[in-house]
Design a protein around this motif. Sequence first.
Motif, PDB file in Angstrom:
ATOM      1  N   ASN A  18       0.832  -1.201   0.000  1.00 42.75           N
ATOM      2  CA  ASN A  18       0.000   0.000   0.000  1.00 42.75           C
ATOM      3  C   ASN A  18       0.876   1.265   0.000  1.00 42.75           C
ATOM      4  O   ASN A  18       1.831   1.372   0.757  1.00 42.75           O
ATOM      5  CB  ASN A  18      -0.897  -0.041   1.254  1.00 42.75           C
ATOM      6  N   GLU A  19       0.529   2.200  -0.849  1.00 40.96           N
ATOM      7  CA  GLU A  19       1.305   3.428  -0.994  1.00 40.96           C
ATOM      8  C   GLU A  19       1.448   4.188   0.323  1.00 40.96           C
ATOM      9  O   GLU A  19       2.475   4.770   0.615  1.00 40.96           O
ATOM     10  CB  GLU A  19       0.602   4.346  -2.007  1.00 40.96           C
ATOM     11  N   THR A  21       0.968   3.002   3.533  1.00 36.58           N
ATOM     12  CA  THR A  21       1.430   2.342   4.768  1.00 36.58           C
ATOM     13  C   THR A  21       2.706   1.518   4.634  1.00 36.58           C
ATOM     14  O   THR A  21       3.214   1.022   5.636  1.00 36.58           O
ATOM     15  CB  THR A  21       0.330   1.418   5.327  1.00 36.58           C
ATOM     16  N   ARG A  22       3.235   1.345   3.412  1.00 34.43           N
ATOM     17  CA  ARG A  22       4.476   0.551   3.381  1.00 34.43           C
ATOM     18  C   ARG A  22       5.606   1.373   3.990  1.00 34.43           C
ATOM     19  O   ARG A  22       5.722   2.581   3.760  1.00 34.43           O
ATOM     20  CB  ARG A  22       4.789   0.008   1.992  1.00 34.43           C
ATOM     21  N   ALA A  85      -4.638   1.744  -4.800  1.00 33.12           N
ATOM     22  CA  ALA A  85      -4.061   2.102  -3.494  1.00 33.12           C
ATOM     23  C   ALA A  85      -2.641   1.556  -3.378  1.00 33.12           C
ATOM     24  O   ALA A  85      -1.855   1.994  -2.546  1.00 33.12           O
ATOM     25  CB  ALA A  85      -4.917   1.542  -2.372  1.00 33.12           C
ATOM     26  N   ASN A  86      -2.314   0.568  -4.232  1.00 33.73           N
ATOM     27  CA  ASN A  86      -1.000  -0.060  -4.141  1.00 33.73           C
ATOM     28  C   ASN A  86       0.029   0.588  -5.061  1.00 33.73           C
ATOM     29  O   ASN A  86      -0.314   1.327  -5.979  1.00 33.73           O
ATOM     30  CB  ASN A  86      -1.104  -1.554  -4.458  1.00 33.73           C
TER      31      ASN A  86
END
Length: 195
Positions: A18-19, A21-22, A85-86
Amino acid sequence: MSTFIYMVRHGESPKEGNERTRGLTKKGQTHAKQVAEILKAEEIDVVISSPYLRSVLTVEKLAHQIGKEVLVFEDLKERKFSSEANRVSNKELLPLLERSFLEPNYALGGGESNVDCQKRAVKVLKELLTTYEEKKVVIGTHGAVMTLMMGFYDEKYDLNFLSNTSKPDIYKMEFSGHELVDVQRLWSESMGTDH
Ligand SMILES: O=C(O)[C@H](O)COP(=O)(O)O
């Protein structure tokens, strides 16, 4: 007296996920320590970041080193490349960036254009230049949005510049009022980077 903005592009992050939260890989965590070490001597006043975790984590150590918390601004997030979202893969990202720097209004469905991203991020940057006049301000950031903010003040910060930056990277920008007068790169590639 000048105002200094330190653009700190985040360290190595997992290539998937995920953009928002990573976070950082082990190597990225080392990058964050190196960033804090490099900026120790600069006597930073305030640490600001994009809301994305990999950016916050890259400058958090530095903030704690000066006894502060990281201040997060939503509009400093990375350009939204698509409706997903990724993370967009490098294979998809390169042609998208090439087209975007030729056609600044170009965007994928659900994504932002370079113009839209630059507009919302530069708005924040201008506010920061006023609020923190004559201070030293670190901004935890990302490749595309950083290049677009820098490119607003000098068009030499373009796709070619972006392609030659690393993760992490550090650019010290000196402003006289709202005028950019100098830029120095503080990160050295010999410290180990991700591309
Ligand atoms: O700085 C960047 O280019 C973006 O945040 C993307 O970083 P990534 O390569 O970790 O996806």
